[in-house]
Each structure stands twice: as structure tokens, then as C-alpha cells.
Design a protein around this motif. Structure first.
Motif, PDB file in Angstrom:
ATOM      1  N   LEU A 105      18.536  19.496  48.017  1.00 17.08           N
ATOM      2  CA  LEU A 105      19.249  18.264  47.686  1.00 17.08           C
ATOM      3  C   LEU A 105      19.460  17.374  48.898  1.00 17.08           C
ATOM      4  O   LEU A 105      20.049  16.291  48.779  1.00 17.08           O
ATOM      5  N   GLY A 106      18.987  17.795  50.061  1.00 16.37           N
ATOM      6  CA  GLY A 106      19.207  17.012  51.274  1.00 16.37           C
ATOM      7  C   GLY A 106      18.291  15.829  51.420  1.00 16.37           C
ATOM      8  O   GLY A 106      18.458  15.054  52.378  1.00 16.37           O
ATOM      9  N   PHE A 107      17.319  15.674  50.542  1.00 15.28           N
ATOM     10  CA  PHE A 107      16.417  14.522  50.647  1.00 15.28           C
ATOM     11  C   PHE A 107      17.134  13.228  50.274  1.00 15.28           C
ATOM     12  O   PHE A 107      16.689  12.150  50.647  1.00 15.28           O
ATOM     13  N   THR A 108      18.179  13.349  49.532  1.00 21.73           N
ATOM     14  CA  THR A 108      18.969  12.162  49.201  1.00 21.73           C
ATOM     15  C   THR A 108      19.972  11.903  50.316  1.00 21.73           C
ATOM     16  O   THR A 108      20.521  12.824  50.929  1.00 21.73           O
ATOM     17  N   LEU A 109      20.193  10.662  50.593  1.00 21.73           N
ATOM     18  CA  LEU A 109      21.095  10.305  51.683  1.00 21.73           C
ATOM     19  C   LEU A 109      22.544  10.683  51.362  1.00 21.73           C
ATOM     20  O   LEU A 109      23.314  11.001  52.249  1.00 21.73           O
ATOM     21  N   LEU A 110      22.899  10.686  50.089  1.00 15.72           N
ATOM     22  CA  LEU A 110      24.272  11.017  49.735  1.00 15.72           C
ATOM     23  C   LEU A 110      24.582  12.500  49.969  1.00 15.72           C
ATOM     24  O   LEU A 110      25.716  12.858  50.271  1.00 15.72           O
ATOM     25  N   TRP A 111      23.579  13.349  49.839  1.00 15.90           N
ATOM     26  CA  TRP A 111      23.800  14.796  49.986  1.00 15.90           C
ATOM     27  C   TRP A 111      23.558  15.285  51.413  1.00 15.90           C
ATOM     28  O   TRP A 111      23.788  16.447  51.727  1.00 15.90           O
ATOM     29  N   LEU A 112      23.121  14.397  52.282  1.00 14.76           N
ATOM     30  CA  LEU A 112      22.751  14.806  53.631  1.00 14.76           C
ATOM     31  C   LEU A 112      23.920  15.419  54.413  1.00 14.76           C
ATOM     32  O   LEU A 112      23.719  16.447  55.091  1.00 14.76           O
ATOM     33  N   PRO A 113      25.131  14.899  54.363  1.00 16.27           N
ATOM     34  CA  PRO A 113      26.241  15.566  55.094  1.00 16.27           C
ATOM     35  C   PRO A 113      26.500  16.990  54.617  1.00 16.27           C
ATOM     36  O   PRO A 113      26.792  17.879  55.423  1.00 16.27           O
ATOM     37  N   LEU A 114      26.387  17.226  53.295  1.00 18.29           N
ATOM     38  CA  LEU A 114      26.599  18.589  52.786  1.00 18.29           C
ATOM     39  C   LEU A 114      25.479  19.526  53.236  1.00 18.29           C
ATOM     40  O   LEU A 114      25.711  20.717  53.474  1.00 18.29           O
ATOM     41  N   THR A 115      24.265  18.963  53.371  1.00 15.95           N
ATOM     42  CA  THR A 115      23.146  19.779  53.848  1.00 15.95           C
ATOM     43  C   THR A 115      23.363  20.196  55.300  1.00 15.95           C
ATOM     44  O   THR A 115      23.111  21.348  55.680  1.00 15.95           O
ATOM     45  N   LEU A 116      23.822  19.272  56.117  1.00 13.42           N
ATOM     46  CA  LEU A 116      24.093  19.614  57.518  1.00 13.42           C
ATOM     47  C   LEU A 116      25.209  20.667  57.626  1.00 13.42           C
ATOM     48  O   LEU A 116      25.142  21.564  58.481  1.00 13.42           O
ATOM     49  N   ALA A 117      26.207  20.556  56.758  1.00 12.77           N
ATOM     50  CA  ALA A 117      27.278  21.553  56.770  1.00 12.77           C
ATOM     51  C   ALA A 117      26.755  22.928  56.357  1.00 12.77           C
ATOM     52  O   ALA A 117      27.167  23.960  56.914  1.00 12.77           O
TER      53      ALA A 117
END
Length: 212
Positions: A105-117
Motif C-alpha cells: 500500500l506504500g505506492f500511494t502517497l497517502l499510505w507512505l508515512p504508514l509504510t515508513l513506520a
């Protein structure tokens, strides 16, 4: 001048006269000479071997000891001072499914912070549960570490994630502090273990699945 009429003494006539008393009897012949005494050497006298007496020991000065009365036996006190051996129940990081789901789900910009976490939890966060304490290790080199014993645990709650493959364990301490352990594998078993070690009823407070 000597006169001729003076009579002279004839010495030779006087010596020829017999001795006025009888002569002494002759000495008896000597008896058989006794042999010289022989010296005999006797063996040295052996003195009895008496046991040696120990040196006199002076009495030691008395020392007064102040002993406090205790109802516990000495053996119990010795066991409490002995350090209890620590055994590990669980030692690991976040569940790998949490990382995979957040990477997809990190390909979307909205989910990117959760991916980094999720990436940070996967590589720089570890949980350790032993028979003595709970340890949370975080940071790039593991320099951030927090420990607490089971005696300070007041309550334990679980929050399943995704479809219940992993979940969060929320531990509430007696001082009101809440420790949130995210994406813990086997979270239900670990939560029951914490309750058992804290002498709490093994009744989990579980809510429904919530996202990732």
C-alpha cells in the motif's frame, strides 16, 4: 789436747753388740693379684615417650553479636538472596505481514508515512518477554531500551490487526502509563503470558480487527 788417761770409745765394739729388742717379723708373701676390674658398657636407657603437651591457649575475648529476630528461616533468606535465573519466553520483532501489507500500500502517497513506520518497526524494534520482565528495544543501534517487571502491570488488552494474524498488545501499568506494542506476532499467547506472570485473571480484553 787430749790426755792419755781419758778413755776412748771404740765404735766398732758397740756396733757388734746385738739389738736390744727382737727384729720385726717378715712380711707375708703377696696374695694372688686380682685381675683388674673390667668395664662393661650397658645400652643407653630409653626414656618413655610421653605425649607432648599442647601449648596453653589463652581464652579468646568474647564478642557480642547483635542478631535481629526474624520469623523466616535462614534457608529461606539464602534462597531469596540468590539471583533467579532468567529465561526467555519470546524474543523478536514485529510480524513480517505488517511490513508486506504496508509495502504493497506504500505506492500511494497517502499510505507512505504508514509504510515508513512499518519499515522502522521491522528493522529497529524488538520485543523481549522473559520470566522476570518485559523489554522493548528500539533505535538504530538499540540504544533506546525500556524495561518493566510484571509486578507493575495493572491490565493487558489486545487489538487484532488485518485478519487477526498479528496484533497490538496494550499494557497498562499501575501508575497509569500505557505501553503500546505494535504488530506483535502471537499476540494473544503473549498477552495471556503477561497476565499469568502478573498474577492477574487470564481474561483478555479484545476488540475487533482494526486495519493494518
Amino acid at each position: 789436747m787430749i790426755s792419755k788417761n781419758t778413755p776412748t770409745t771404740n765404735c766398732s765394739s758397740q756396733t757388734d753388740k746385738p739389738w736390744p729388742w727382737p727384729p720385726p717379723p717378715p712380711l707375708p708373701p703377696p696374695a694372688h693379684p686380682s685381675p683388674p676390674p673390667q668395664l662393661t658398657t650397658s645400652p643407653p636407657t630409653q626414656l618413655p615417650n610421653y605425649p607432648s603437651q599442647e601449648p596453653l591457649q589463652l581464652p579468646r575475648p568474647l564478642t557480642k553479636l547483635n542478631v535481629s529476630s526474624s520469623s523466616k528461616p535462614v534457608a529461606a533468606a539464602a534462597t531469596t538472596t540468590k539471583k533467579k535465573e532468567e529465561t526467555i519466553y519470546f524474543d523478536g520483532g514485529a510480524h513480517y505481514g505488517d511490513l508486506l501489507a504496508n509495502l504493497l500500500l506504500g505506492f500511494t502517497l497517502l499510505w507512505l508515512p504508514l509504510t515508513l513506520a512499518a519499515v522502522f518497526r521491522a528493522f529497529y524494534l524488538r520485543y523481549r518477554f522473559t520470566n522476570l520482565r518485559v523489554t522493548v528495544i528500539s533505535g538504530l543501534t538499540g540504544q533506546d531500551r525500556s524495561d518493566f517487571s510484571y509486578d507493575v502491570i495493572k491490565d493487558v488488552q489486545v487489538v487484532p490487526r488485518f485478519i487477526g494474524e498479528w496484533g497490538d498488545v496494550i499494557i497498562t501499568l499501575r501508575d497509569g502509563t500505557k505501553v503500546d506494542l505494535r504488530s506483535v506476532p502471537k499476540f494473544r499467547e503473549i498477552a495471556k503470558y503477561c497476565l499469568a506472570m502478573a498474577d492477574k485473571p487470564a481474561v483478555l480484553k479484545e476488540t475487533g480487527p482494526k486495519g493494518f
